[in-house]
Enzyme design. Structure first.
Site, PDB file in Angstrom:
ATOM      1  N   LYS A 198      31.763  45.395 -51.007  1.00 60.38           N
ATOM      2  CA  LYS A 198      32.573  46.001 -49.946  1.00 60.38           C
ATOM      3  C   LYS A 198      33.545  47.053 -50.490  1.00 60.38           C
ATOM      4  CE  LYS A 198      33.617  44.842 -45.567  1.00 60.38           C
ATOM      5  NZ  LYS A 198      32.519  44.656 -44.615  1.00 60.38           N
ATOM      6  N   HIS A 256      35.547  30.892 -70.503  1.00 58.06           N
ATOM      7  CA  HIS A 256      35.056  31.798 -69.446  1.00 58.06           C
ATOM      8  C   HIS A 256      35.909  33.064 -69.367  1.00 58.06           C
ATOM      9  CE1 HIS A 256      32.128  29.128 -67.488  1.00 58.06           C
ATOM     10  NE2 HIS A 256      32.883  28.169 -67.984  1.00 58.06           N
ATOM     11  N   GLY A 302      26.630  27.017 -67.090  1.00 57.32           N
ATOM     12  CA  GLY A 302      25.756  26.231 -66.220  1.00 57.32           C
ATOM     13  C   GLY A 302      26.058  24.758 -66.392  1.00 57.32           C
ATOM     14  N   GLU A 358      35.322  35.543 -67.496  1.00 61.89           N
ATOM     15  CA  GLU A 358      35.225  36.129 -66.156  1.00 61.89           C
ATOM     16  C   GLU A 358      36.259  35.593 -65.175  1.00 61.89           C
ATOM     17  OE1 GLU A 358      33.269  33.986 -67.554  1.00 61.89           O
ATOM     18  OE2 GLU A 358      32.229  32.653 -66.172  1.00 61.89           O
ATOM     19  N   CYS A 402      29.912  29.890 -72.340  1.00 60.47           N
ATOM     20  CA  CYS A 402      29.905  28.440 -72.120  1.00 60.47           C
ATOM     21  C   CYS A 402      28.505  27.872 -72.408  1.00 60.47           C
ATOM     22  CB  CYS A 402      30.376  28.133 -70.703  1.00 60.47           C
ATOM     23  SG  CYS A 402      30.828  26.406 -70.501  1.00 60.47           S
ATOM     24  N   TYR A 403      27.782  27.414 -71.393  1.00 58.15           N
ATOM     25  CA  TYR A 403      26.418  26.927 -71.645  1.00 58.15           C
ATOM     26  C   TYR A 403      25.582  28.020 -72.308  1.00 58.15           C
ATOM     27  CZ  TYR A 403      21.701  25.189 -70.748  1.00 58.15           C
ATOM     28  OH  TYR A 403      20.404  24.776 -70.884  1.00 58.15           O
ATOM     29  N   SER A 440      28.433  48.916 -35.656  1.00 59.45           N
ATOM     30  CA  SER A 440      29.229  47.768 -35.231  1.00 59.45           C
ATOM     31  C   SER A 440      30.700  48.150 -35.089  1.00 59.45           C
ATOM     32  CB  SER A 440      29.110  46.662 -36.269  1.00 59.45           C
ATOM     33  OG  SER A 440      29.753  47.087 -37.466  1.00 59.45           O
ATOM     34  N   GLY A 441      31.058  49.289 -35.661  1.00 57.67           N
ATOM     35  CA  GLY A 441      32.470  49.659 -35.673  1.00 57.67           C
ATOM     36  C   GLY A 441      33.059  49.423 -37.050  1.00 57.67           C
ATOM     37  N   GLY A 442      32.333  48.675 -37.889  1.00 57.42           N
ATOM     38  CA  GLY A 442      32.817  48.373 -39.230  1.00 57.42           C
ATOM     39  C   GLY A 442      32.422  49.446 -40.226  1.00 57.42           C
ATOM     40  N   VAL A 443      32.916  49.283 -41.455  1.00 57.09           N
ATOM     41  CA  VAL A 443      32.706  50.312 -42.464  1.00 57.09           C
ATOM     42  C   VAL A 443      31.248  50.351 -42.941  1.00 57.09           C
ATOM     43  CG1 VAL A 443      33.474  48.826 -44.384  1.00 57.09           C
ATOM     44  CG2 VAL A 443      33.608  51.295 -44.630  1.00 57.09           C
ATOM     45  N   ASP A 444      30.581  49.191 -43.021  1.00 57.03           N
ATOM     46  CA  ASP A 444      29.241  49.159 -43.622  1.00 57.03           C
ATOM     47  C   ASP A 444      28.226  49.956 -42.801  1.00 57.03           C
ATOM     48  OD1 ASP A 444      30.616  47.394 -45.183  1.00 57.03           O
ATOM     49  OD2 ASP A 444      29.746  45.615 -44.263  1.00 57.03           O
ATOM     50  N   SER A 445      28.138  49.648 -41.519  1.00 56.96           N
ATOM     51  CA  SER A 445      27.150  50.358 -40.713  1.00 56.96           C
ATOM     52  C   SER A 445      27.525  51.831 -40.589  1.00 56.96           C
ATOM     53  CB  SER A 445      26.973  49.711 -39.339  1.00 56.96           C
ATOM     54  OG  SER A 445      28.183  49.678 -38.633  1.00 56.96           O
TER      55      SER A 445
END
Ligand code: XMP
Length: 542
Positions: free
Chosen positions: A399, A199, A85, A201, A112-113, A252-257
């Site tokens: 995703k 860090h 932070g 990560e 770190c912090y 929507s045509g996408g993977v999520d919906s």
């Protein structure tokens, strides 16, 4: 719950209840299928989100929460990570933590912090380093520690700090040092408390993932069931919530919906109706492929609304990006609402909201009110207006996790690995007024781009064509003068779409794309490549 507070959107998710107390947002995990969790306390580091991602990449559930997250809930976790932070512990405004977390018997990793804070709260001292350390640093491991299991004596790490621990708290020992930072890593092995000034990560810390994996091992946390387990548990949960009610889902045509719809369909079958609005702003072949997959293959109730004419009429003369987005969003909602009324008695709206969607729209735990960069297109406002309740089965997932579930659900690869596409469609990729001719032109260019990207095997997170139709340029084609449009190609890589790095596509591939588009798409005489990351750009041009 064991904690008092005003409940806030308790319907938000089947396994997270978000509520507000004392002005801050908290998240409570109701462990339905996820028994084990690591909480990451967010002290404001730009990498806090990345810590969560790294843990999740190992198949373990992690959640970002505010530093004021109630102790009773932290006590349920298998491990706690304190993020970095920007604050300075010598200032009174510095974010602190309830020191009791260090005596819960739960492993804690301070980064770190987070390391400085842990040392400070337990009686150590912090001092400004003689020299700020920023970037790549070599640290030497000073003694054996479980957090460094399997690592060599010298480690390349990434630092970014001014302050450092100057006096250790009782029972702590130094386990790694750098030239400028004697306490580059500290530990109280018996209590499983560890601190890293660097860090782990970020990718630049070579063995960062290994260090985090060691911490995970120390916590004894079990991996989150994914794939089939997730599907079974999630379907059961949806079935219980929805019961015999009717639900509707905007595809929507996408993977999520698509994944959200298939999960709900598995749970309630015919009581789910999907609505796909063909705005006329879609990519080539999109509507046909949805029809085939959902109606013929998955046998899900699907209403296709052909609304190209309406959308083009509304978009006539509209050039302002926000006005375009709002015009499309409003019409979409009106059409969707009409369809929902036709079906009748719809009580639930299914949405494919992801973990990152919640974060980027400023709704996640601990985030401040985010500036509205773009009015994102969604139907989130609908449920209230229509007295519907929201169901968001993917709200905990990234995703890449959704893509895995799509495969496990048996969805075709064309959907599971579909390149993301924005709700307002090609309208926000045509700079200037949207017309049927321009749509046809950009669709052709986009199709060529897709074909060449697929053929090349080069993998990027997203790619697309943009038609800046307010610009023309002079060209020479077949010995004749042309005055045509340019096409802009954009391709990039990103872990989460919050920041993106433009992709260094092979020149040979760019050359092929350029020559095919200028040769095959009439009216285009130039192709340019967008070399802008996000920030400072955004992904879409509008
Ligand atoms: P931006 O342009 O905001 O895009 O940097 C980030 C990601 O979001 C997609 N995008 C949208 N997706 N509705 C969506 O469903 C929208 O209105 C929308 N606008 C942008 C964009 O394609 C990228 O993947």
């Amino acid at each position: 719950m064991g904690v008092r507070g005003e409940f806030y959107t308790p319907e938000i998710n089947r396994n997270i209840i978000v509520f507000r107390a004392g002005g801050a947002y908290f998240a409570k995990h109701v462990p339905i299928y996820m028994q084990d969790i690591i909480y990451v306390l967010d002290f404001g580091s730009q990498y806090a989100h990345l810590i969560v991602r790294r843990i999740r990449e190992m198949g373990v559930l992690a959640e970002l929460v505010t530093p004021q997250f109630p102790l009773q809930m932290l006590a349920e976790a298998r491990g706690i990570i304190l993020s970095g932070g920007p604050q300075n512990l010598s200032e009174s405004s510095a974010l602190r933590v309830n020191a009791s977390i260090f005596s819960l018997g739960i492993p804690v990793l301070g980064i770190c912090y987070g390391q400085q804070l842990m040392a400070y709260e337990l009686g150590g001292k912090i001092q400004s380093s003689k020299r700020r350390e920023y970037g790549h640093v070599e640290v030497t491991l000073a003694r054996k520690s479980r957090i460094f299991a399997g690592l060599g004596k010298k480690q390349d790490v990434w630092m970014s700090h001014g302050d450092a621990v100057s006096k250790l708290p009782k029972n702590f020992t130094i386990i790694a040092s750098s030239d400028n930072c004697p306490a580059a890593a500290v530990a109280y092995e018996q209590r499983k408390l560890f601190g890293l000034q660097f860090h782990p990560e970020v990718m630049h810390t070579k063995n960062g993932q290994k260090i985090l994996a060691n911490f995970i091992k120390i916590t004894g946390v079990k991996k989150t069931p994914k794939g089939r387990d997730f599907i079974e548990k999630s379907v059961e949960e949806i079935r219980q919530r929805i019961g015999n009610d009717r639900a509707i889902c905007a595809l929507s045509g996408g993977v999520d919906s698509a994944v959200a719809a298939v999960l709900v369909h598995k749970a309630i079958g015919k009581n789910l109706t999907c609505v796909y609005v063909d705005t006329g702003l879609m990519r080539a072949g999109e509507t046909e492929s949805i029809k085939k997959i959902f109606r013929s293959y998955l046998k899900i109730n699907l209403i296709i609304v052909r609304a190209e004419k309406d959308f083009l009429a509304r978009l006539k003369g509209v050039v302002d990006p926000e006005k375009k987005r709002k015009t499309i969003g409003e019409l979409f909602i009106r059409i969707f609402e009409k369809e929902a009324k036709k079906i009748g008695k719809v009580k639930w709206l299914v949405q494919g909201t992801l973990y990152t969607d919640a974060v980027s729209s400023g709704k996640s735990v601990g985030s401040k009110n985010a500036a509205v960069i773009k009015s994102h297109h969604n139907v989130g406002g609908l449920p209230k207006r229509m007295g519907m309740k929201l169901i968001e089965p993917l709200r905990d997932l990234y995703k890449y996790e959704v893509r895995k579930i799509a495969v496990a659900l048996g969805l075709p690869k064309s959907i599971a690995y579909r390149v993301p596409f924005p709700g307002p469609g090609l309208a926000i990729r045509i700079i200037g007024e949207v017309t049927r001719d321009k749509l046809e032109l950009i669709r052709q260019a986009d199709k060529i781009l897709s074909e060449e990207m697929e053929k090349s095997g080069v993998k990027v997170s997203q790619y697309f064509a943009v038609l800046p139709s307010t610009i023309r340029s002079v060209g020479v084609q077949g010995d004749a003068r042309t005055y045509g449009f340019p096409i802009i190609i954009r391709a990039f890589n990103t872990p989460d779409f919050l920041t993106v790095q433009w992709a260094n596509l092979p020149h040979k591939l760019l050359a092929k794309i350029s020559s095919r588009i200028t040769n095959e798409v009439e009216g285009v005489n130039r192709v340019v490549y967008d070399i802008t990351s996000k920030p400072p750009g955004t992904v879409e041009w509008e």
